[in-house]
Design a protein around this motif. Structure first.
Motif, short mmCIF file in Angstrom:
data_model
loop_
_atom_site.label_atom_id
_atom_site.label_comp_id
_atom_site.label_asym_id
_atom_site.label_seq_id
_atom_site.Cartn_x
_atom_site.Cartn_y
_atom_site.Cartn_z
N VAL A 144 0.81 -1.22 0.00
CA VAL A 144 0.00 0.00 0.00
C VAL A 144 0.84 1.27 0.00
O VAL A 144 0.30 2.36 -0.15
N LEU A 145 2.15 1.16 0.12
CA LEU A 145 3.00 2.34 -0.07
C LEU A 145 2.83 2.92 -1.47
O LEU A 145 3.00 4.12 -1.68
N THR A 176 -3.94 -0.56 -9.65
CA THR A 176 -4.34 -1.91 -10.07
C THR A 176 -3.62 -2.98 -9.26
O THR A 176 -4.23 -3.94 -8.78
N ALA A 177 -2.31 -2.82 -9.09
CA ALA A 177 -1.48 -3.88 -8.51
C ALA A 177 -1.67 -4.02 -7.00
O ALA A 177 -1.77 -5.15 -6.50
N SER A 178 -1.72 -2.91 -6.28
CA SER A 178 -1.82 -3.01 -4.82
C SER A 178 -3.12 -3.65 -4.35
O SER A 178 -3.08 -4.59 -3.54
N PRO A 179 -4.30 -3.20 -4.84
CA PRO A 179 -5.53 -3.86 -4.40
C PRO A 179 -5.58 -5.34 -4.77
O PRO A 179 -6.12 -6.16 -4.02
N THR A 198 -9.84 -1.72 2.65
CA THR A 198 -9.99 -0.29 2.95
C THR A 198 -8.64 0.40 3.18
O THR A 198 -8.56 1.62 3.06
N VAL A 199 -7.62 -0.37 3.48
CA VAL A 199 -6.31 0.23 3.74
C VAL A 199 -5.78 0.94 2.49
O VAL A 199 -5.06 1.94 2.59
N ASN A 200 -6.14 0.45 1.30
CA ASN A 200 -5.72 1.13 0.07
C ASN A 200 -6.26 2.55 0.03
O ASN A 200 -5.52 3.51 -0.25
N GLN A 201 -7.58 2.72 0.31
CA GLN A 201 -8.17 4.05 0.31
C GLN A 201 -7.58 4.93 1.42
O GLN A 201 -7.34 6.12 1.23
#
Length: 480
Positions: free
Chosen positions: A38-39, A147-150, A167-170
């Motif tokens: 998620v960085l 695209t890649a992280s989620p 939700t951590v992505n958002q």
């Protein structure tokens, strides 16, 4: 953002999720891997928010190099980020399937370092071109990350925690935006000498990823279903789960694979050709357009400019900008439990309706502040509320709705097309807002208001509720 900060943020989010306990499958390896991934989303948020405050200093830099309009070139610098995003999304889809999730994320992190270096040292080299190219490359990096992280996070998260981890992505995007906006205030880096450091610091998220990702496991799902290496898949899953009780997950992956093999595959052209696919595609694309053409990125990219035009000093405007990112962050937390309680359609309508109301009130405040100075304060408040209603639904629902409107055979093509449309609309808003502002003045948000009304009407009449419905039930609606 360090891995410790990301892990801490993740722990707090998971611990606050209903029915989720920290001991129930959450391990150090899992937290480490999610934090590393998620960085990239933090980078996306940072580069969305960081361009806002230093506009005046960047335009002065442009003026020193060219006789052309600095406002126009600044619009190019802002919007070229979205052009990169349009390239990064489909490139990520190919890389994820060809080389795996972990290697794709690592490649993208190295690419992000290159883009940040070009931006950060553009002033030292007296090169506006370096700033534009660097902004384009970091756009590719951020489009790739969306695209890649989620994908990676959803595949390594336990099933019962997938929503919380997703939700951590958002949250990472919102946190990155706030971080960039705070650094842009006058007393930190919001100065003629400090603005290059705003871009140099974009090296850090990608550089930290380069160090962290080699120690993160590959997605067990990719190893099992992508490269057919069950032994390595079991090793990776055992490491992530912290125990060897993984048979149920392995069996579920096999069942998913078998179901996917039996389902017909559809191309992007099929989505336009087949009526039962074309209708949900149009709905999903309009949802993506409503996210961007409702004017949110005009606020995210140019809120400092908007607040100055509403009567604030440049110093106060940069402070007010922090409130924009903070509002998005808070609403990301608030909207999570509402998503399954109230439903996608309801939240999208509430969000679009609220944005419509407050875009009108923003226009009134902009138009009247010269005769009533207190309206400057209301202009800022109305802008925050406009952003808050965006966070209720339109910020996240367009990204999830296409996956809920299509079966597995058409889902990948539909989601990829939706992402492409989203980034293209992002580009249009970023490029056109300054010319629109020059032409329309205090009425600059009226075109967005008209579009919001149209999007609200379309959503009311066309978007079905997907809450508590299976994919089969939803797709059946479009076959009638």
């Amino acid at each position: 953002m360090s891995s410790d900060v990301a892990s801490s943020l993740l722990r707090r989010r998971i611990a606050s999720s209903p029915g989720v306990k920290m001991s129930g499958g959450t391990t150090g390896a899992l937290l480490y891997s999610v934090s590393a991934a998620v960085l990239g989303m933090f980078q996306f948020g940072y580069n969305t928010g960081v361009i806002n405050a230093p506009r005046t200093f960047i335009e002065n830099f442009i003026r020193e190099q060219y006789d052309a309009s600095p406002a126009l070139i600044f619009s190019v610098i802002v919007s070229i980020f979205a052009v990169g995003g349009m390239i990064g999304c489909p490139f990520a889809s190919w890389m994820l399937e060809k080389f795996g999730r972990q290697k794709a994320l690592l490649f993208n992190a190295a690419f992000g370092v290159l883009g940040a270096v070009l931006m950060g040292f553009s002033k030292m080299a007296s090169s506006v071109e370096m700033l534009i190219i660097g902004r384009f490359l970091i756009g590719i990096n951020c489009g790739f990350a969306t695209t890649a992280s989620p994908t990676y996070v959803s595949e390594i998260a336990p099933l019962n925690m997938r929503g919380a981890f997703g939700t951590v992505n958002q949250l990472a995007v919102a946190f990155g935006m706030i971080f960039g906006q705070i650094l842009g205030i006058d007393v930190i880096l919001g100065s003629n000498e400090g603005w290059p450091w705003l871009f140099k610091l974009a090296v850090l998220p990608s550089a930290i990823q380069c160090f962290m990702l080699p120690f993160a496991p590959e997605s067990p799902r990719f190893l099992l279903l992508g490269v057919r290496d069950e032994e390595r898949a079991r090793e990776a899953l055992t490491k992530i789960r912290g125990n060897s009780e993984i048979e149920n997950e392995i069996n579920d992956m096999h069942a998913e694979d078998q179901a996917a093999r039996q389902e017909e595959k559809f191309t992007i052209m099929d989505l336009f050709r087949i009526q039962a696919l074309r209708t949900p595609l149009v709905i999903g694309i309009v949802m993506h357009l409503s996210q961007q053409l409702g004017g949110i990125n005009a606020v995210l990219y140019y809120s400092a400019t908007i607040f100055v035009s509403a009567g604030l000093t440049e110093e106060d405007a940069r402070l007010a900008v922090i409130g924009v990112g903070s509002t998005l962050f808070v609403m990301a937390l608030v909207s999570i439990p509402l998503m399954d309680r109230l439903g996608r359609r309801t939240l999208q309508l509430v969000g679009l309706g609220g944005m419509t109301v407050f875009s009108v009130l923003m226009t009134i405040a902009f138009f009247t502040y010269e005769n009533n100075k207190t309206m400057s304060i209301f202009a800022v408040i109305f802008t925050f509320l406009y952003v808050a209603f965006f966070g209720v639904g339109p910020s996240s629902i367009p990204w999830m709705i296409l996956s809920e409107l299509f079966g597995q055979g058409a889902r990948s093509a539909a989601v990829s097309l939706g992402a492409l449309v989203n980034w293209f609309a992002n580009f249009i808003v970023g490029l056109s807002f300054i010319p629109m502002s020059d032409a329309l003045g205090n009425f600059v948000f009226l075109p967005f208001t008209v579009l919001l009304i149209l999007f609200f009407a379309f959503t009311y009449f066309k978007l079905p509720e997907t809450k508590n419905r299976t994919i089969e039930e939803v797709t059946a609606l479009f076959k009638k």
